[in-house]
Design an enzyme around this catalytic site. Sequence first.
Site, mmCIF file in Angstrom:
data_model
loop_
_atom_site.group_PDB
_atom_site.id
_atom_site.type_symbol
_atom_site.label_atom_id
_atom_site.label_comp_id
_atom_site.label_asym_id
_atom_site.label_seq_id
_atom_site.Cartn_x
_atom_site.Cartn_y
_atom_site.Cartn_z
ATOM 1 N N ASP A 1 74.684 123.251 -8.790
ATOM 2 C CA ASP A 1 75.664 122.518 -7.980
ATOM 3 C C ASP A 1 74.983 121.513 -7.055
ATOM 4 O O ASP A 1 73.857 121.727 -6.602
ATOM 5 C CB ASP A 1 76.488 123.523 -7.157
ATOM 6 C CG ASP A 1 77.762 122.879 -6.600
ATOM 7 O OD1 ASP A 1 78.243 121.893 -7.182
ATOM 8 O OD2 ASP A 1 78.266 123.376 -5.577
ATOM 9 N N ASN B 1 86.720 122.295 -13.861
ATOM 10 C CA ASN B 1 86.164 120.952 -13.672
ATOM 11 C C ASN B 1 86.958 119.856 -14.389
ATOM 12 O O ASN B 1 86.765 118.662 -14.122
ATOM 13 C CB ASN B 1 84.685 120.900 -14.088
ATOM 14 C CG ASN B 1 83.749 121.593 -13.117
ATOM 15 O OD1 ASN B 1 82.740 122.184 -13.501
ATOM 16 N ND2 ASN B 1 84.062 121.523 -11.820
HETATM 17 C C1 IPE Z 1 80.718 125.190 -10.174
HETATM 18 O O1 IPE Z 1 80.558 124.093 -9.330
HETATM 19 C C2 IPE Z 1 80.688 124.766 -11.587
HETATM 20 C C3 IPE Z 1 79.442 124.173 -12.079
HETATM 21 C C4 IPE Z 1 78.329 124.014 -11.423
HETATM 22 C C5 IPE Z 1 79.486 123.762 -13.423
HETATM 23 P P1 IPE Z 1 81.796 123.365 -8.649
HETATM 24 O O2 IPE Z 1 81.231 122.261 -7.843
HETATM 25 O O3 IPE Z 1 82.811 122.996 -9.678
HETATM 26 O O4 IPE Z 1 82.411 124.499 -7.724
HETATM 27 P P2 IPE Z 1 83.411 124.385 -6.503
HETATM 28 O O5 IPE Z 1 84.564 123.552 -6.960
HETATM 29 O O6 IPE Z 1 82.666 123.729 -5.381
HETATM 30 O O7 IPE Z 1 83.764 125.788 -6.176
HETATM 31 C C1 IPE Z 2 77.601 120.323 -10.270
HETATM 32 O O1 IPE Z 2 77.514 119.322 -9.316
HETATM 33 C C2 IPE Z 2 77.886 119.786 -11.643
HETATM 34 C C3 IPE Z 2 79.230 120.096 -12.147
HETATM 35 C C4 IPE Z 2 80.137 120.800 -11.544
HETATM 36 C C5 IPE Z 2 79.567 119.567 -13.446
HETATM 37 P P1 IPE Z 2 78.807 118.749 -8.601
HETATM 38 O O2 IPE Z 2 79.311 117.605 -9.386
HETATM 39 O O3 IPE Z 2 79.787 119.828 -8.336
HETATM 40 O O4 IPE Z 2 78.188 118.231 -7.240
HETATM 41 P P2 IPE Z 2 78.856 118.321 -5.810
HETATM 42 O O5 IPE Z 2 79.132 119.764 -5.530
HETATM 43 O O6 IPE Z 2 80.115 117.509 -5.850
HETATM 44 O O7 IPE Z 2 77.819 117.749 -4.897
HETATM 45 MG MG MG Z 3 80.061 121.096 -6.806
#
Ligand code: IPE
Ligand code: IPE
Ligand code: MG
Length: 257
Positions: free
Chosen positions: A22, A70
Amino acid sequence: MEAEPRAFPDHRMPRHVAIIMDGNGRWAQQRYLPRTAGHRAGVTAVRKVVEHCVEKGVEALTLFAFSSENWRRPQEEVSVLMDLFLSTLGRETEKLHENRVRLRIIGDRSAFSPQLQEKIAASEALTAGNSGMSLIVAANYGGRWDILNAMRTLAAQIAAGSLRAEDLTEDLLSRHVSLADLPEPDLFIRTGGDQRISNFMLWQLAYTELFFTATLWPDFDEQLLDQAFADFARRQRRFGYTGEQVEALSSGHGDIS
Ligand code: IPE
Ligand code: IPE
Ligand code: MG
């Protein structure tokens, strides 16, 4: 309900590591770049972590790449993520194969484009016979989906009369969720500073050690992974026992009464 762990694990190194990668979006935003630049940068971190886990003899590495939630993101971002998944599979599969890595995807792949589904199937087929590390990519995966899927299979058996509801056990359900053939994750890592599970492997993480770091995923590297391993090695996993019982069990003598 008996509470016997599978086998009392006293590994100083995790056999199975599960990671929520993340922080890609914030990494990019900090640099005034579009969020998708963060996802691209994240692929480099994936490569580093996979190689390091192979070197360290980790048996299984599960990476959360795309959650079932997502899809709620802007369509443009989702489509870049799908393209990146496809191109990364295309570019890396051969190298993974050379390193004897067995690649598997968990999650509902039916939502992906036919092209991506074919690439996934081909990458899995190519590496299926490999005896090295298992690399699992969780894509369109949700922990609730996983449990529901297992329940559907078992419910169908009950409906068909081949299973009785009273014979449902935790062990039986464990055998129907994703990755039933692997040890459950020993170490869970989440980068990006948030301390939550976000619908990752809800069933399988019941006794996993949790490690959170504020480092954003594109900045995650071998040193940080080693820090997580060192932290894991210092923990005492008790599985409901007392600390004294665990010491007796892991030194191989003494009983647990
Ligand atoms: C969790 O991250 C899913 C992945 C890293 C693929 P998110 O960024 O989607 O999680 P939330 O929405 O902050 O809980
Ligand atoms: C994780 O990084 C990747 C996916 C969830 C696909 P994020 O895209 O959630 O990054 P932040 O949390 O918005 O910084
Ligand atoms: Mg995220």
